[in-house]
Design a protein around this motif. Sequence first.
Motif, PDB file in Angstrom:
ATOM      1  N   UNK A  35       0.825  -1.200   0.000  1.00 30.33           N
ATOM      2  CA  UNK A  35       0.000   0.000   0.000  1.00 30.33           C
ATOM      3  C   UNK A  35       0.856   1.247   0.000  1.00 30.33           C
ATOM      4  N   UNK A  36       0.207   2.359   0.289  1.00 33.90           N
ATOM      5  CA  UNK A  36       0.866   3.665   0.336  1.00 33.90           C
ATOM      6  C   UNK A  36       1.181   4.014   1.787  1.00 33.90           C
ATOM      7  N   UNK A  74       5.087  -1.092   7.291  1.00 33.61           N
ATOM      8  CA  UNK A  74       4.133  -2.001   6.672  1.00 33.61           C
ATOM      9  C   UNK A  74       4.571  -3.424   6.992  1.00 33.61           C
ATOM     10  N   UNK A  75       3.625  -4.328   7.015  1.00 35.47           N
ATOM     11  CA  UNK A  75       3.945  -5.748   7.125  1.00 35.47           C
ATOM     12  C   UNK A  75       3.346  -6.484   5.936  1.00 35.47           C
ATOM     13  N   UNK A  76       4.208  -7.093   5.166  1.00 36.19           N
ATOM     14  CA  UNK A  76       3.778  -7.910   4.040  1.00 36.19           C
ATOM     15  C   UNK A  76       3.613  -9.357   4.499  1.00 36.19           C
ATOM     16  N   UNK A  77       2.628 -10.018   3.908  1.00 38.15           N
ATOM     17  CA  UNK A  77       2.403 -11.435   4.174  1.00 38.15           C
ATOM     18  C   UNK A  77       2.402 -12.191   2.853  1.00 38.15           C
ATOM     19  N   UNK A 114       4.313  -1.590  -3.005  1.00 38.82           N
ATOM     20  CA  UNK A 114       4.601  -0.735  -1.854  1.00 38.82           C
ATOM     21  C   UNK A 114       5.045   0.623  -2.379  1.00 38.82           C
ATOM     22  N   UNK A 115       4.355   1.658  -1.962  1.00 37.76           N
ATOM     23  CA  UNK A 115       4.699   3.020  -2.361  1.00 37.76           C
ATOM     24  C   UNK A 115       4.982   3.835  -1.115  1.00 37.76           C
TER      25      UNK A 115
END
Length: 117
Positions: A10-11, A18-21, A113-114
């Motif tokens: 996301x932004x 942020x946490x990516x899964x 991801x921004x």
Amino acid sequence: QVQLVESGGGLVQPGGSLRLSCAASGSIFSVYAMGWYRQAPGKQRELVAGITSGGGTKYADSVKGRFTISRDNAKNTVYLQMNSLKPEDTAVYYCNARGPRIDMDYWGKGTLVTVSS
């Protein structure tokens, strides 16, 4: 076969988190080494972080101390916790699973991801 689905992109503003899964299905997750890669516009895909089946980790120099990779074998999921984000972290982030055979190499479709104010 392994199917990988990334989420959590996301932004976010510079300095944010942020946490990516990456959820895996279709095979025995615990035997795979997992990795997060990213590709920024006009650049080659690069390794961000990796974690072995035994839990060993490695990171790109550019993210050391800011990003943390982890895995939950019970949930068939690998995570990338990203803190202190910078505009140069902006990219599509891809999840990769690599098994013990050379043909066991799978990719997700990526999550954007921004990092921008």
